[in-house]
Design a protein around this motif. Structure first.
Motif, mmCIF file in Angstrom:
data_model
loop_
_atom_site.group_PDB
_atom_site.id
_atom_site.type_symbol
_atom_site.label_atom_id
_atom_site.label_comp_id
_atom_site.label_asym_id
_atom_site.label_seq_id
_atom_site.Cartn_x
_atom_site.Cartn_y
_atom_site.Cartn_z
ATOM 1 N N LYS A 394 38.221 38.144 54.553
ATOM 2 C CA LYS A 394 38.898 39.348 54.060
ATOM 3 C C LYS A 394 38.670 40.507 55.024
ATOM 4 C CE LYS A 394 39.087 39.015 49.121
ATOM 5 N NZ LYS A 394 38.232 39.148 47.973
ATOM 6 N N LYS A 456 43.566 31.227 53.933
ATOM 7 C CA LYS A 456 42.360 31.641 53.205
ATOM 8 C C LYS A 456 41.234 30.646 53.408
ATOM 9 C CE LYS A 456 44.535 34.366 49.617
ATOM 10 N NZ LYS A 456 45.060 34.326 48.256
ATOM 11 N N GLU A 460 37.540 32.223 49.688
ATOM 12 C CA GLU A 460 38.635 32.960 49.060
ATOM 13 C C GLU A 460 39.454 32.100 48.123
ATOM 14 O OE1 GLU A 460 40.434 36.233 51.906
ATOM 15 O OE2 GLU A 460 40.136 34.282 52.861
#
Ligand SMILES: C[S@@+](CC[C@H](N)C(=O)[O-])C[C@H]1O[C@@H](n2cnc3c(N)ncnc32)[C@H](O)[C@@H]1O
Length: 880
Positions: A394, A456, A460
């Motif tokens: 992220k 991802k 995540e």
């Protein structure tokens, strides 16, 4: 420029190169099948095709259930289209070729195609077949690219087709056209290259696109003037690099450097740590290699070339694309690092696979360079470390914004492209995975998060459902344990009914070319624009990737001096000599296992550049006397740190350079001194002197100051060659102008030039050696006798040139290199070039006003079969 001066060795290389050769026709029909694709021969639509590379002439199988299952699963085309798609993939590809716009006669070649062949063939009944035998590719500018599509049967029956076929073979040999798959011509068209650009072609061999890039650099430049831009063409594979060198020699360019690096480690020659050298070098124009344009035509599984290379049907499996994904990302991210802010980069493959295409693009767009480096870092160590200790991706996405993905689909409106995919799945060992969280731990070193649409990470996507981590078994739709190590046969796995992730990135800006849209191969293209500098790389130590269980066929490589650089290509650590073991999941190459193995970084090529270039007009003699040969063996050449590569040395022998300038009357205005280089350290035995443009000179100087980071395989335009015959060595200047160098230097010389009437020019081409007294125009013979002994240039007199609509007033002069001997003028041009030039000149000057000139033009041009390939030598050893 272009089209002249190729050696026999070079022509042999052309013939061997599947991508670029129009093979000479043999009586054998099988061989003809490789010469020109013959879709209509596949009348019954059998799932087989023949290929001359197949020694037993067994037909290739053109189906593979795993392939079908994979691409149906990826929904690469709609279910309704599937049959059309797969049938098209099973038919041979129409042949395509480009007219080399750098060739002196490109306008004439185009006119011949448009007015002669195309019209004649349209007018004729081509066996009632509806296939258009030849046509220009509608999306390629200026009718410079063509497609031909006819069968052996038609070729046998139709005289115009047979003549056309011979024409193609001759023009290809001469260098006026280049055979190239149609879709492979597309990426350079989107690169928007201008003459002042510095361009990097990262994976360039065999050089089809490099050739296009050079043509773009040279576009609009006047004869004798060089553009300010340049191209660096790089390839890892030494053998393929040699093909590239021979291919691009046809451009006769001084604006090209060919290098031999792993693209993912391409050096930037940054001088930050060399401030002392910079101070000492006031005239240095660049302090780091950065490029306005980068072409990243990466190694891929090559399944988009199935129509041309049907052997891929047999080899294809989904592991190919997965195995290449990591390397493709690394190469692309290096390209972005070397790209200037405001620059454009193209990422392209000849693969259909989204894992090699959209997934690579997504990885870069999502997290940009900094993120990718870190992701790679994570990937390498994921298998060892618990994800919670790593930087959450992220955070990495915040690095985004430096790169944008452009939508350029309207730039070539006639080209049928489809938008890139936004959803796909990953298949590994017969299992489909829709999301990275589903991938069992033991496969996470092979199937990485970046291969999925969301990009991802495990953290995540798993929402802390660590079932796999904690040892709970999850089951796939078949009730199989998804995380238990098991060998799954790729061919028996069912297609899982998984809902693929959908990317929220503008991947529809990418362009996919599918075969059945315009009867072509398949291709993928993404265009990037660099908006701002990439964020500085955290002090991440780049470590070798862990050898995965799929990497059994990877070769450990010795990499010397890995130059550490930050995200913008700045060196972090120079001159650190160490060895790194690199392993890759699959071998590289555009088409896997194409018989050209990967070359180690350090190669002893065993031959000097000079030796490699076979003499064109005289036997090799002085290498044996050179210092390079010690006790019968050649001493290993050294280019800085690169063993086995000839050095690049600026040629500054004042006396010789002045002699050359004086002999040919080279104008002071021509940038000459300081632009000459040689590849031989022994200045007394230099055989060839090469000329480099301003831009290339700057890069070479930078490279020298940066510790010769570039491993240079080839550079410069061969301008002068030593004339080592007995008579040659007594001439006032022993360096003759080479045919490659002549177009560039001609406007800048004032001595040793003769202007010949059409009849004398043609006689020279026909008879190769004429006594002074025997010229039709006695004045010409007299002027020739007054020249100094040695090399001279004979130019076709302008008055005798009929300028048609096609030839502009300012058309480049038609000239040949000759030798003024004691009693004769001898032509120093290869027999093949003489033959072709004779045909062209005949067409230009054979008019009613000039009835004495035989009308040999068209027939000679088209009748390539009469030309003996081996008759290259025209300058006799004894010149008179
Ligand atoms: C698709 S082909 C390039 C075709 C080329 N652009 C053309 O148009 O002729 C890919 C090339 O990448 C080269 N290659 C493979 N791995 C490489 C690497 N790590 N660095 C540089 N080149 C590599 C292969 O040798 C091969 O020539």
């Amino acid at each position: 420029m272009g089209g002249r001066g190729r050696s026999r060795t070079q022509r042999k290389h052309f013939r061997q190169n599947r991508e670029n050769v129009w093979k000479r026709s043999k009586s054998n029909d099988h061989d003809d099948s490789t010469t020109i694709a013959t879709p209509s021969d596949d009348a019954n639509n059998k799932v087989t095709t023949t290929n001359a590379n197949n020694p037993s002439w067994e037909p290739f199988a053109t189906q593979n259930p795993i392939f079908d299952e994979y691409y149906k699963g990826q929904e690469i085309v709609s279910p309704e289209e599937w049959d059309t798609f797969i049938q098209c993939l099973r038919t041979p590809l129409p042949a395509a070729f480009r007219i080399n716009s750098s060739s002196q006669f490109y306008v004439d070649v185009r006119l011949q195609l448009e007015n002669d062949f195309m019209k004649s063939l349209q007018a004729e009944d081509t066996d009632g077949n509806e296939v258009e035998p030849i046509k220009p590719l509608p999306w390629y500018p200026e009718n410079l690219a063509w497609q031909s599509n006819f069968s052996r049967n038609q070729l046998r029956k139709n005289q115009t087709l047979a003549r056309f076929h011979e024409f193609l073979k001759l023009e290809n040999e001469i260098g006026n056209i280049t055979r190239q798959e149609a879709v492979s011509m597309v990426p350079p068209l989107f690169l928007d290259v201008r003459p002042e650009h510095f361009v990097l072609d990262m994976c360039a061999a065999p050089g089809s696109k490099t050739f296009q890039l050079l043509e773009m650099i040279y576009k609009l430049t006047e004869p004798g003037i060089l553009p300010s831009g340049m191209v660096i063409a790089n390839d890892l594979d030494v053998q393929r690099c040699n093909l590239l060198i021979h291919q691009t020699k046809r451009m006769c360019t001084a604006n090209l450097i060919v290098t031999n690096h792993e693209a993912q480690h391409f050096p930037s020659c940054h001088l930050r740590n060399h401030s002392r050298e910079i101070e000492n070098t006031k005239e240095l124009h660049i302090s780091q290699l950065q490029f306005d344009r980068v072409l990243c035509d990466v190694p891929c599984s090559g399944d988009g070339t199935l129509r041309k290379a049907p052997d891929i049907w047999r080899k294809w499996n989904s592991g190919m694309g997965n195995g290449l994904h990591g390397l493709q990302v690394q190469i692309a991210m290096r390209g972005l690092a070397l790209l200037k802010v405001g620059g454009r980069m193209i990422y392209s493959t000849c693969s259909i696979n989204p894992v090699e295409n959209e997934a690579v693009v997504a990885e870069r767009v999502t997290v940009n360079f900094c993120g990718i480096v870190c992701i790679l870092f994570l990937t390498c160590f994921y298998v060892f470390m618990d994800a919670k200790y790593l930087i959450p991706p992220k955070l990495l996405r915040r690095c985004g914004g430096a790169i944008e993905l452009l939508d350029v689909s309207t730039e070539l409106p006639q080209l049928i492209c489809r938008p890139g995919l936004k959803k796909w799945k990953v298949r590994d060992k017969g299992q489909w995975w829709a999301s990275y969280k589903d991938v069992p731990k033991y496969r996470r070193s092979v199937v990485t998060s970046g291969m999925f649409p969301s990009g991802k990470s495990y953290e995540e996507t798993s929402e802390h459902d660590h079932g796999i981590e904690t040892g709970q078994l999850s089951e796939n739709s078949d009730g199989n344990s998804a995380n238990r190590p098991q060998v799954v046969d790729d061919s028996v796995a069912p297609l899982n009914d998984l809902e693929a992730e959908v990317s929220d990135l503008p991947l529809d800006h990418c362009m996919r070319i599918v075969p059945h849209d315009q009867n072509s191969g398949a291709f993928f293209i993404a265009v990037f624009h660099k908006l701002s500098s990439l964020p500085p790389l955290a002090a991440t130590e780049k470590k070798p990737e862990k050898k995965t269980e799929d990497s059994s066929n990877s070769q450990p490589q010795k990499l010397v001096t890995e130059v550490k650089e930050d995200s913008n290509g700045n060196d972090i650590n120079l001159n650190v000599e160490r060895e790194v073991q690199i392993s890759e999941a699959t071998p590289d190459g555009d088409v896997l296992d194409d018989g050209m193995g990967e070359a180690p970084m350090e190669t002893d090529q065993n031959k000097t550049t000079e030796e490699n270039e076979k003499e064109e007009t005289q036997p090799s003699s002085d290498v044996k006397n050179g210092a390079n040969v010690v006790a019968g063996k050649r001493k290993l050449q050294m280019q800085g740190r690169w063993r086995g590569v000839d050095p690049v040395i600026f040629y500054k022998e004042e006396a010789v350079v002045n002699r050359i300038m004086e002999f040919y009357g080279i104008k002071e205005s021509f940038p000459f001194k300081g632009h000459l280089i040689t590849r031989n350290e022994d200045m007394n035995h230099v055989k060839r002197i090469y000329y480099v443009s301003n831009s290339v000179k700057d890069v070479l100087e930078l490279n020298l100051l940066a510790g010769q980071q570039l491993k240079i395989a080839s550079v410069g335009l061969k301008m002068f060659e030593r004339q080592s015959s007995k008579e040659g060595s007594t001439a006032p200047c022993i360096f003759r102008i080479s045919s490659e160098g002549l177009p560039l230097i001609l406007p800048h010389i004032t001595k040793q030039i003769l202007y010949a009437s059409a009849i004398d020019f043609k006689h020279l081409l026909q008879y190769k050696s004429i006594k002074f007294a025997d010229f039709v125009n006695p004045d010409f013979g007299e002027k020739a006798s007054k020249l100094m002994l040695g090399c001279c240039v004979v130019v076709l007199s302008r008055e005798d040139r009929v300028l048609s609509d096609s030839t502009q007033e300012d058309a480049a002069p038609i000239a040949i290199g000759c030798w003024r001997g004691r009693t004769n003028v001898n032509v120093m041009v290869t027999a093949l070039d003489c033959q072709e030039l004779l045909g062209r000149v005949s067409m230009l000057v054979a008019t009613e006003d000039n009835p004495s000139i035989p009308q040999v033009g068209k027939e000679e041009m088209a009748n390539g079969s009469e030309i003996k390939e081996d008759s290259t030598t025209v300058a006799p050893a004894t010149l008179d």
